[in-house]
Design an enzyme around this catalytic site. Structure first.
Site, PDB file in Angstrom:
ATOM      1  N   ASN A  61       0.792  -1.303  -0.060  1.00 56.94           N
ATOM      2  CA  ASN A  61      -0.040   0.006   0.124  1.00 56.94           C
ATOM      3  C   ASN A  61       0.685   1.380  -0.068  1.00 56.94           C
ATOM      4  O   ASN A  61       1.968   1.426   0.635  1.00 56.94           O
ATOM      5  CB  ASN A  61      -0.920  -0.017   1.075  1.00 56.94           C
ATOM      6  CG  ASN A  61      -0.422  -0.278   2.350  1.00 56.94           C
ATOM      7  OD1 ASN A  61       0.401  -1.006   2.572  1.00 56.94           O
ATOM      8  ND2 ASN A  61      -1.156   0.212   3.469  1.00 56.94           N
ATOM      9  N   GLU A  63       0.325   5.130   0.559  1.00 57.35           N
ATOM     10  CA  GLU A  63      -0.616   6.180   1.138  1.00 57.35           C
ATOM     11  C   GLU A  63      -0.062   7.465   0.714  1.00 57.35           C
ATOM     12  O   GLU A  63       0.764   7.547   0.081  1.00 57.35           O
ATOM     13  CB  GLU A  63      -0.616   6.077   2.609  1.00 57.35           C
ATOM     14  CG  GLU A  63      -1.139   4.623   3.036  1.00 57.35           C
ATOM     15  CD  GLU A  63      -1.586   4.736   4.473  1.00 57.35           C
ATOM     16  OE1 GLU A  63      -1.051   5.380   5.144  1.00 57.35           O
ATOM     17  OE2 GLU A  63      -2.274   3.333   4.969  1.00 57.35           O
ATOM     18  N   CYS A  72      -4.240   0.660  -2.360  1.00 59.84           N
ATOM     19  CA  CYS A  72      -4.081  -0.624  -1.733  1.00 59.84           C
ATOM     20  C   CYS A  72      -2.898  -1.565  -2.593  1.00 59.84           C
ATOM     21  O   CYS A  72      -2.674  -1.425  -3.801  1.00 59.84           O
ATOM     22  CB  CYS A  72      -5.321  -1.425  -1.985  1.00 59.84           C
ATOM     23  SG  CYS A  72      -6.696  -0.556  -1.077  1.00 59.84           S
ATOM     24  N   GLU A  74      -2.885  -4.576  -3.273  1.00 57.50           N
ATOM     25  CA  GLU A  74      -3.442  -5.626  -4.313  1.00 57.50           C
ATOM     26  C   GLU A  74      -3.477  -5.159  -5.502  1.00 57.50           C
ATOM     27  O   GLU A  74      -2.938  -5.424  -6.589  1.00 57.50           O
ATOM     28  CB  GLU A  74      -4.915  -6.150  -4.122  1.00 57.50           C
ATOM     29  CG  GLU A  74      -4.891  -6.978  -2.720  1.00 57.50           C
ATOM     30  CD  GLU A  74      -5.218  -6.090  -1.634  1.00 57.50           C
ATOM     31  OE1 GLU A  74      -4.999  -4.886  -1.303  1.00 57.50           O
ATOM     32  OE2 GLU A  74      -6.091  -6.651  -0.401  1.00 57.50           O
ATOM     33  N   CYS A 111     -10.303  -5.175  -0.463  1.00 49.31           N
ATOM     34  CA  CYS A 111     -11.349  -4.030  -0.434  1.00 49.31           C
ATOM     35  C   CYS A 111     -12.223  -4.464  -1.625  1.00 49.31           C
ATOM     36  O   CYS A 111     -11.630  -5.079  -2.713  1.00 49.31           O
ATOM     37  CB  CYS A 111     -11.116  -2.893  -0.309  1.00 49.31           C
ATOM     38  SG  CYS A 111     -10.347  -1.978  -1.847  1.00 49.31           S
ATOM     39  N   CYS A 114     -10.382  -3.346  -4.944  1.00 48.13           N
ATOM     40  CA  CYS A 114      -9.522  -4.440  -5.468  1.00 48.13           C
ATOM     41  C   CYS A 114      -9.889  -5.622  -6.076  1.00 48.13           C
ATOM     42  O   CYS A 114      -9.423  -6.182  -6.923  1.00 48.13           O
ATOM     43  CB  CYS A 114      -8.451  -4.751  -4.244  1.00 48.13           C
ATOM     44  SG  CYS A 114      -7.582  -3.319  -3.905  1.00 48.13           S
TER      45      CYS A 114
HETATM   46  N1  THU Z   1      -5.137  -1.835   2.561  1.00 52.50           N
HETATM   47  C1  THU Z   1      -4.404  -2.513   1.535  1.00 52.50           C
HETATM   48  O1  THU Z   1      -3.554  -2.426   0.918  1.00 52.50           O
HETATM   49  N2  THU Z   1      -5.325  -3.849   1.204  1.00 52.50           N
HETATM   50  C2  THU Z   1      -6.598  -4.129   1.897  1.00 52.50           C
HETATM   51  O2  THU Z   1      -6.653  -5.067   1.193  1.00 52.50           O
HETATM   52  C3  THU Z   1      -7.004  -3.425   2.674  1.00 52.50           C
HETATM   53  C4  THU Z   1      -6.635  -1.977   3.042  1.00 52.50           C
HETATM   54  C5  THU Z   1      -4.456  -0.530   2.862  1.00 52.50           C
HETATM   55  C6  THU Z   1      -5.283   0.686   2.557  1.00 52.50           C
HETATM   56  C7  THU Z   1      -4.630   1.588   3.581  1.00 52.50           C
HETATM   57  O3  THU Z   1      -3.247   2.228   3.208  1.00 52.50           O
HETATM   58  C8  THU Z   1      -4.511   0.594   4.840  1.00 52.50           C
HETATM   59  O4  THU Z   1      -4.345  -0.625   4.299  1.00 52.50           O
HETATM   60  C9  THU Z   1      -5.446   0.772   5.808  1.00 52.50           C
HETATM   61  O5  THU Z   1      -6.745   0.816   5.443  1.00 52.50           O
END
Ligand code: THU
Length: 156
Positions: A61, A63, A72, A74, A111, A114
Site C-alpha cells: 500500500n 498512502e 492498496c 493488491e 477491499c 481491489c
Molecule cells: N489496504 C490494503 O492495501 N489492502 C487491503 O486489502 C485493505 C486495506 C490498505 C489501504 C490503507 O493504506 C491501509 O491498508 C489501511 O486501510
C-alpha cells in the site's frame, strides 16, 4: 419468482499445509509489506502476484497525505503486473498485512475496489486466480474471484 441459492467454498490452511509455491508467494507478500508506505494508517499490506510464466510481481500500500490518492497493495501489485507483463495471466495472488511489527493473526480480505480489479485480471486471462490470504493463525485459500465478488460488474 424463483429463489436461487448459491454457495461458495474456500480452504483454511495452517502453515504446515503450505506447499512450496504457496510458501514462496506468501513470503514475497510478507516481504513486500515491509516496504509499504503507510505513515497514516500504520497498517502495512503486501501483495505478491504469481504470473503464469513463474514471475512474481509484488506491491504494497502506498498512502498519500491527500488520503484518497493512496492505493492498496493488491492494486499496486496487479497494476505493476499489468504494466510490465500485459499478456501474461495472473495465476495467484497472496496478501499479508502487519501492524506494529506483527503480522495479523486473522487474514485480511481485499477491499471492494481491489476485488473488481482482480475480477478484470481474471477476465483478461480467461482463467481463475488462486487467492491466498495470509494470517499467522490461519490462511485462507480461495479459487477464483467469483467467490469474493459475486455479481461483479463486467462491461458486455
Ligand atoms: N489496504 C490494503 O492495501 N489492502 C487491503 O486489502 C485493505 C486495506 C490498505 C489501504 C490503507 O493504506 C491501509 O491498508 C489501511 O486501510
Amino acid at each position: 419468482m424463483k429463489e436461487i441459492v448459491s454457495s461458495y467454498r474456500y480452504w483454511e490452511l495452517a502453515e504446515d499445509d503450505f506447499d512450496e509455491s504457496v510458501r514462496k508467494l506468501v513470503d514475497a507478500a510478507k516481504e513486500a509489506s515491509c516496504r509499504a508506505y503507510a505513515p497514516y494508517s500504520k497498517f502495512q499490506v503486501g501483495a505478491a502476484v504469481l504470473l503464469a510464466n513463474g514471475e512474481i510481481v509484488t506491491g504494497n500500500n502506498q498512502e498519500n497525505g491527500a488520503y484518497p490518492s493512496g492505493l492498496c497493495a493488491e492494486r499496486t501489485a496487479l497494476f505493476a503486473a499489468g504494466a510490465n507483463y500485459p499478456d501474461i495471466a495472473v495465476a495467484a495472488i497472496a496478501i499479508a498485512a502487519q501492524t506494529e511489527g506483527e503480522f495479523l493473526k486473522k487474514p485480511i480480505t481485499p477491499c471492494g475496489a481491489c476485488r473488481q480489479v482482480m475480477q478484470e485480471s481474471e477476465a483478461r486471462a480467461g482463467s481463475e486466480m488462486q487467492i491466498i490470504l495470509y494470517g499467522t493463525d490461519k490462511t485462507l485459500k480461495i479459487s477464483g474471484v467469483r467467490t469474493l465478488l459475486p455479481f461483479s460488474f463486467e462491461l458486455t
